[in-house]
Design a protein around this motif. Sequence first.
Motif, mmCIF file in Angstrom:
data_model
loop_
_atom_site.group_PDB
_atom_site.id
_atom_site.type_symbol
_atom_site.label_atom_id
_atom_site.label_comp_id
_atom_site.label_asym_id
_atom_site.label_seq_id
_atom_site.Cartn_x
_atom_site.Cartn_y
_atom_site.Cartn_z
ATOM 1 N N LYS A 119 20.108 6.897 -16.266
ATOM 2 C CA LYS A 119 21.125 6.102 -16.974
ATOM 3 C C LYS A 119 21.842 5.157 -15.994
ATOM 4 N N GLU A 120 22.253 5.678 -14.833
ATOM 5 C CA GLU A 120 22.885 4.835 -13.803
ATOM 6 C C GLU A 120 21.914 3.765 -13.317
ATOM 7 N N GLY A 121 20.663 4.156 -13.145
ATOM 8 C CA GLY A 121 19.640 3.221 -12.677
ATOM 9 C C GLY A 121 19.436 2.066 -13.643
ATOM 10 N N ARG A 122 19.421 2.363 -14.938
ATOM 11 C CA ARG A 122 19.258 1.312 -15.961
ATOM 12 C C ARG A 122 20.419 0.319 -15.921
ATOM 13 N N LYS A 123 21.639 0.825 -15.699
ATOM 14 C CA LYS A 123 22.802 -0.074 -15.604
ATOM 15 C C LYS A 123 22.626 -1.045 -14.444
ATOM 16 N N ILE A 124 22.135 -0.551 -13.325
ATOM 17 C CA ILE A 124 21.908 -1.410 -12.158
ATOM 18 C C ILE A 124 20.811 -2.432 -12.465
ATOM 19 N N LEU A 125 19.730 -1.984 -13.102
ATOM 20 C CA LEU A 125 18.644 -2.898 -13.467
ATOM 21 C C LEU A 125 19.121 -4.026 -14.383
ATOM 22 N N ASP A 126 20.070 -3.701 -15.247
ATOM 23 C CA ASP A 126 20.587 -4.694 -16.192
ATOM 24 C C ASP A 126 21.512 -5.719 -15.543
ATOM 25 N N THR A 127 22.054 -5.402 -14.375
ATOM 26 C CA THR A 127 23.049 -6.302 -13.763
ATOM 27 C C THR A 127 22.603 -6.923 -12.438
ATOM 28 N N GLU A 128 21.564 -6.387 -11.828
ATOM 29 C CA GLU A 128 21.119 -6.865 -10.506
ATOM 30 C C GLU A 128 19.644 -7.263 -10.561
#
Length: 147
Positions: free
Chosen positions: A35-44
């Motif tokens: 879940k944390e990884g997906r947030k990073i993928l969506d913003t970086e």
Amino acid sequence: MQVGVLYIDDELNNLNSFKAAFRRNFNIFTAQSVKEGRKILDTEEIGVIITDQRMPGITGIEFLESILPIYPDTIRILLTGFSDINAVMGAINRGQVYKYLVKPWQDDELKMYIQNALEIYNLRKENKELAHKLKMANLELAQLTKS
């Protein structure tokens, strides 16, 4: 802006070791869950994703397979503490994994794989941009020849 490297692992010690080993060479992002990884993928802009195979709720292969349609150009590396031939085959076939590595990783070896993966990512990106420019030039040329 430097393209990022994302490492997802449920073990905090592994995340800290990874960040300490590679933060001077790469733009490192870490996540303790998918879940944390997906947030990073969506913003970086992430060029390389490294994920642990065995995590609570989802395997690394399942995660990599799930993001493939959204991030097809991102280079994927699977890292695991267990040597499991089914995981290796799944990683290659379903998750389109560039490298499958067994923990504990060797810093020099992993650094080389990350560098190579970033080169591949950047070449793919450049090829897409050139293909787009060529398509636009061909459309413009077609318009000019119709006139």
